[in-house]
Design a protein around this motif. Structure first.
Motif, short mmCIF file in Angstrom:
data_model
loop_
_atom_site.label_atom_id
_atom_site.label_comp_id
_atom_site.label_asym_id
_atom_site.label_seq_id
_atom_site.Cartn_x
_atom_site.Cartn_y
_atom_site.Cartn_z
N ILE A 87 0.66 -1.36 -0.05
CA ILE A 87 -0.01 -0.13 0.12
C ILE A 87 0.84 1.11 -0.10
O ILE A 87 0.75 2.20 -0.64
CB ILE A 87 -1.09 0.21 1.19
CG1 ILE A 87 -1.97 -1.00 1.15
CG2 ILE A 87 -1.47 1.44 1.46
CD1 ILE A 87 -2.93 -1.34 2.34
N ILE A 88 2.11 1.28 0.76
CA ILE A 88 2.77 2.59 0.80
C ILE A 88 3.39 2.68 -0.45
O ILE A 88 3.48 3.71 -1.02
CB ILE A 88 3.88 2.28 1.94
CG1 ILE A 88 3.58 2.22 3.34
CG2 ILE A 88 4.93 3.24 1.80
CD1 ILE A 88 2.74 3.72 3.76
N LYS A 89 3.79 1.66 -1.14
CA LYS A 89 4.50 1.67 -2.34
C LYS A 89 3.47 2.11 -3.42
O LYS A 89 3.68 2.83 -4.38
CB LYS A 89 5.02 0.27 -2.97
CG LYS A 89 5.73 0.15 -4.28
CD LYS A 89 7.04 0.68 -4.15
CE LYS A 89 7.74 0.49 -5.50
NZ LYS A 89 7.98 1.70 -6.18
N GLU A 90 2.26 1.64 -3.42
CA GLU A 90 1.17 2.20 -4.46
C GLU A 90 1.06 3.52 -4.27
O GLU A 90 0.78 4.39 -5.25
CB GLU A 90 0.02 1.45 -4.21
CG GLU A 90 0.17 -0.11 -4.77
CD GLU A 90 -1.21 -0.89 -4.73
OE1 GLU A 90 -2.26 -0.30 -4.14
OE2 GLU A 90 -1.18 -2.10 -4.84
N VAL A 91 0.67 4.09 -2.95
CA VAL A 91 0.55 5.56 -2.69
C VAL A 91 1.63 6.36 -3.09
O VAL A 91 1.42 7.31 -3.75
CB VAL A 91 0.27 5.83 -1.05
CG1 VAL A 91 0.23 7.32 -0.64
CG2 VAL A 91 -1.03 4.93 -0.68
N PHE A 92 2.84 5.64 -2.67
CA PHE A 92 4.16 6.42 -3.29
C PHE A 92 4.22 6.83 -4.63
O PHE A 92 4.43 7.91 -5.41
CB PHE A 92 5.27 5.88 -2.76
CG PHE A 92 6.58 6.67 -3.04
CD1 PHE A 92 7.06 7.84 -2.57
CD2 PHE A 92 7.34 6.09 -3.99
CE1 PHE A 92 8.17 8.59 -3.09
CE2 PHE A 92 8.60 6.38 -4.47
CZ PHE A 92 8.88 7.66 -3.97
N ASP A 93 3.90 5.77 -5.36
CA ASP A 93 4.08 5.60 -7.00
C ASP A 93 3.28 6.70 -7.53
O ASP A 93 3.41 7.32 -8.36
CB ASP A 93 3.88 4.20 -7.48
CG ASP A 93 5.07 3.15 -7.25
OD1 ASP A 93 6.17 3.74 -6.56
OD2 ASP A 93 4.75 2.02 -7.33
N GLY A 94 1.84 6.78 -6.96
CA GLY A 94 0.99 7.59 -7.56
C GLY A 94 1.34 8.83 -7.17
O GLY A 94 1.12 10.05 -8.05
N LEU A 95 1.87 9.20 -6.00
CA LEU A 95 2.17 10.48 -5.40
C LEU A 95 3.60 11.18 -6.34
O LEU A 95 3.17 12.01 -7.03
CB LEU A 95 2.69 10.35 -4.10
CG LEU A 95 3.34 11.85 -3.43
CD1 LEU A 95 2.11 12.45 -2.63
CD2 LEU A 95 4.51 11.43 -2.89
N ILE A 96 4.45 10.19 -6.66
CA ILE A 96 5.40 10.61 -7.64
C ILE A 96 5.00 10.90 -9.13
O ILE A 96 5.45 12.12 -9.55
CB ILE A 96 6.53 9.55 -7.48
CG1 ILE A 96 7.20 9.58 -6.07
CG2 ILE A 96 7.46 9.89 -8.66
CD1 ILE A 96 7.95 10.79 -5.73
N GLU A 97 4.13 10.05 -9.40
CA GLU A 97 3.53 10.12 -10.91
C GLU A 97 2.76 11.51 -10.97
O GLU A 97 3.17 12.39 -12.03
CB GLU A 97 2.77 9.14 -11.40
CG GLU A 97 2.15 8.95 -12.75
CD GLU A 97 1.31 7.88 -13.04
OE1 GLU A 97 0.40 8.13 -13.71
OE2 GLU A 97 1.67 6.87 -12.36
N LYS A 98 2.03 11.88 -10.08
CA LYS A 98 1.27 12.98 -10.20
C LYS A 98 2.30 14.50 -9.85
O LYS A 98 2.08 15.32 -10.72
CB LYS A 98 0.29 12.98 -8.90
CG LYS A 98 -0.76 14.27 -9.18
CD LYS A 98 -1.84 13.80 -7.95
CE LYS A 98 -2.80 15.22 -8.26
NZ LYS A 98 -4.01 14.71 -7.24
#
Length: 87
Positions: free
Chosen positions: A19-30
């Motif tokens: 979950i942390i990785k998914e949130v982080f990946d989405g945050l970085i992409e945005k």
């Protein structure tokens, strides 16, 4: 994203890391998308926002949320340091 972080505490350790990785990946992409559009480092704004959220969590004695926010802040710092090294 807030709902994801609230649900975070119901999962086992492996799921928490995912979950942390998914949130982080989405945050970085945005952040990268907005940075390119606006010509500023949006990641710095996100980082400040997470520091504010952590302060709020500390004031509410929500130490579990502080732990999650710390993980995200560490990932943001690592990403920023990696970006600096590749430029």
């Amino acid at each position: 994203m807030e709902q994801i972080l609230k649900d975070y505490f119901t999962y086992n350790d492996e799921e928490k890391e995912r979950i942390i990785k998914e949130v982080f990946d989405g945050l970085i992409e945005k952040a990268e998308h907005l940075s390119n559009e606006l010509g500023i480092d949006v990641l710095l704004f996100y980082k400040q926002n997470y520091h504010n959220l952590k302060d709020e969590a500390l004031n509410n004695e929500n130490y579990e949320m502080c732990e999650v926010i710390d993980k995200l802040l560490n990932l943001i710092d690592n990403h920023a340091n990696t970006r600096k090294k590749t430029k």
